[in-house]
Structure formats: C-alpha cells, structure tokens
Design a protein around this motif. Structure first.
Motif, short mmCIF file in Angstrom:
data_model
loop_
_atom_site.label_atom_id
_atom_site.label_comp_id
_atom_site.label_asym_id
_atom_site.label_seq_id
_atom_site.Cartn_x
_atom_site.Cartn_y
_atom_site.Cartn_z
N ALA A 143 0.83 -1.21 0.00
CA ALA A 143 0.00 0.00 0.00
C ALA A 143 0.86 1.26 0.00
O ALA A 143 0.54 2.25 -0.67
N GLY A 144 1.98 1.21 0.73
CA GLY A 144 2.88 2.36 0.76
C GLY A 144 3.51 2.62 -0.59
O GLY A 144 3.64 3.78 -1.02
N ILE A 145 3.92 1.56 -1.27
CA ILE A 145 4.50 1.71 -2.61
C ILE A 145 3.48 2.31 -3.57
O ILE A 145 3.77 3.23 -4.34
N LEU A 146 2.26 1.78 -3.52
CA LEU A 146 1.21 2.29 -4.41
C LEU A 146 0.87 3.74 -4.08
O LEU A 146 0.59 4.54 -4.99
N LEU A 147 0.90 4.11 -2.80
CA LEU A 147 0.63 5.50 -2.41
C LEU A 147 1.71 6.43 -2.97
O LEU A 147 1.39 7.49 -3.54
N LEU A 148 2.97 6.04 -2.83
CA LEU A 148 4.05 6.88 -3.36
C LEU A 148 3.96 6.99 -4.87
O LEU A 148 4.16 8.07 -5.44
N PHE A 149 3.66 5.88 -5.54
CA PHE A 149 3.54 5.89 -7.00
C PHE A 149 2.37 6.77 -7.43
O PHE A 149 2.48 7.53 -8.41
N THR A 150 1.26 6.69 -6.70
CA THR A 150 0.10 7.52 -7.01
C THR A 150 0.41 8.99 -6.82
O THR A 150 0.05 9.83 -7.67
N LEU A 151 1.08 9.34 -5.73
CA LEU A 151 1.44 10.73 -5.49
C LEU A 151 2.37 11.25 -6.58
O LEU A 151 2.21 12.38 -7.07
N ALA A 152 3.34 10.44 -6.98
CA ALA A 152 4.29 10.86 -8.01
C ALA A 152 3.58 11.14 -9.34
O ALA A 152 3.77 12.19 -9.96
N LEU A 153 2.74 10.20 -9.77
CA LEU A 153 2.05 10.39 -11.04
C LEU A 153 1.00 11.50 -10.96
O LEU A 153 0.74 12.19 -11.95
N THR A 154 0.38 11.67 -9.78
CA THR A 154 -0.62 12.72 -9.64
C THR A 154 0.00 14.10 -9.78
O THR A 154 -0.52 14.97 -10.48
N TRP A 155 1.12 14.32 -9.10
CA TRP A 155 1.79 15.61 -9.24
C TRP A 155 2.25 15.83 -10.68
O TRP A 155 2.20 16.95 -11.20
#
Length: 253
Positions: A143-155
């Motif tokens: 979940a942490g990896i997916l959260l970081l990946f989501t934040l990166a692509l969202t920005w």
C-alpha cells in the motif's frame, strides 16, 4: 498552516463531491485494467511461462495495479483543466487561502479515487483466483509503494492540467504511462526480450516496483527491488512536485 489545512480540506471536499456524483469515472478507471487482466489471464496466460510457480493472476496483478494508477491520474489532469478553463481556479486564487491548497486538493482527491479503483481491481483479481499469504506488514508495504507511486504520477498529471489548451490534449497525456508496464516485467519475464528492449525494461521504474510488490505478495524477501522501488517513487515524486509547482508559479504568478 491552519489556514492551509482548512482550505485544503474544504477544496478536497468539493472535489470529492464531484467524484461522488460521477462514480462512473472510478468505474472507467478500473475498467481498462480489469479488461487487460481478463485478457491476459484467460487468453494468453496458459502460453506465458513465469519464473515462479503459481497462478498467472498472482504474477500479473502488481502490473495491473500500476496501470490502474496511470488510468486514474488522467482524470486528475482533466478535473484540474476544467477548473482552470472554467475560471473557478482564478476565483479561488482571489480568496485569502494558501495557493498550494488548490493543487493539494486535487492530489488528495486523486489518492482517494485511485484507492477505490485499486480496491475494485484487487476484488476482481480475488474472484479470478488471486491469493496471497502475506501478512499485514507486507500488505502495508505494498500500500505504501502504491501510495508513493500515485502521489508521483498525480503531481506529474497536474502539469498538463495546468498547461493544456483543450480537454482532448489533457486526456491523452496518460496513455504512455498506461502502456509503460508492457515494456517491463509486469506481464512477462524480461529474459526473452531483445537486448535493447530488455535493457530498457530492467532500467525503468515499473520493473523494480512490480518485482518488489510481487515478492511481498509471495512472502519472499524483496531486497534490492524494494529499495529501488522506493527510490524511484520518491525521485519521481520530488521531480513531479517541483515541476508542478514551477508550472503553477510561471502561469499564475
């Protein structure tokens, strides 16, 4: 800080209300990854040899989850573009609130909407036979990896949302990100790829992220893959954040 938090919470609530009133966006976000998972598991799965035993859906799911994130952030860019194009963005900027709250509200909305889409994809995978004996810590790591990946692509998605001149232009930027997992170990091992393609597949961010998640699900040591996955996510997040903030300042001052 109090003003920033209150403004971000209020603007995030507004964006989430739009998402709640249009749940088809979340369903559409999950639809393409689910269709790809069905296609590869039930049509191509029997012909694909994977290096680890088990069901092909277990091997495939991490890559499908990354595709889901890439599909979701297209709507983030679109929602931001509509705010900018419709003039509401300028109205919010005239209020006595932290300007960064405008961007953070879209980021947090994206995280929530993407999480729901990811949960739908995992649910379909379970119905298709996905199983994992991983413990709570492994699931939290995923979940942490997916959260970081989501934040990166969202920005990253905020940049075209701020710069695009048409809805078609802003909607199309995510397609390369959606198909990036195809040139990685997400669907097939990289061993059989031509040398140049294999080199690219092994040195782009999707492969270590997928391998780390795959190891965590399989209760195996993630090792260097986990380190590379977190490093890639944090690096992309930093670059995307700086780029988005610079784009925002250059356009709106």
């Amino acid at each position: 800080m109090t003003t920033f938090v209150r403004a971000t919470a209020a603007l995030t609530g507004r964006s989430l209300t739009h998402v709640r009133r249009s749940p088809d966006t979340i369903i559409t976000t999950a639809l393409t990854p689910v269709a790809m998972m069905l296609l590869f598991v039930y049509v191509f799965g029997s012909a694909i040899q994977t290096p680890s035993p088990g069901r092909y859906v277990d091997y495939l799911l991490p890559g499908i989850l990354l595709m889901t994130v890439a599909s979701s952030i297209a709507y983030t860019a679109y929602r931001l573009f509509m705010d900018v194009d419709g003039g509401i963005f300028e109205r919010f900027r005239s209020l006595p609130i932290a300007r960064s709250a405008l961007l953070w509200s879209h980021v947090l909305t994206s995280v929530v909407a993407t999480s729901v889409a990811l949960a739908l994809v995992v649910l379909v995978a379970v119905v298709m036979g996905f199983r994992s004996g991983a413990g709570p810590l492994a699931w939290l790591a995923v979940a942490g990896i997916l959260l970081l990946f989501t934040l990166a692509l969202t920005w990253l998605a905020l940049v075209p949302g701020l710069l695009a001149t048409s809805a078609d232009a802003v909607s199309g930027f995510a397609f390369p990100l959606i198909f990036l997992p195809f040139v990685s170990s997400a669907f097939v091992p990289t061993d059989g790829m031509p040398t140049p393609v294999r080199w690219f597949a092994e040195h782009q961010p999707v492969t270590p992220i997928v391998e780390a998640m795959r190891s965590l699900y399989a209760e195996q040591p993630a090792g260097s893959d986990l380190t590379l996955a977190v490093t890639w996510c944090l690096g992309l997040l930093l670059v995307a954040y700086l780029l988005a903030m610079r784009t925002y300042r250059r356009r709106f001052g």
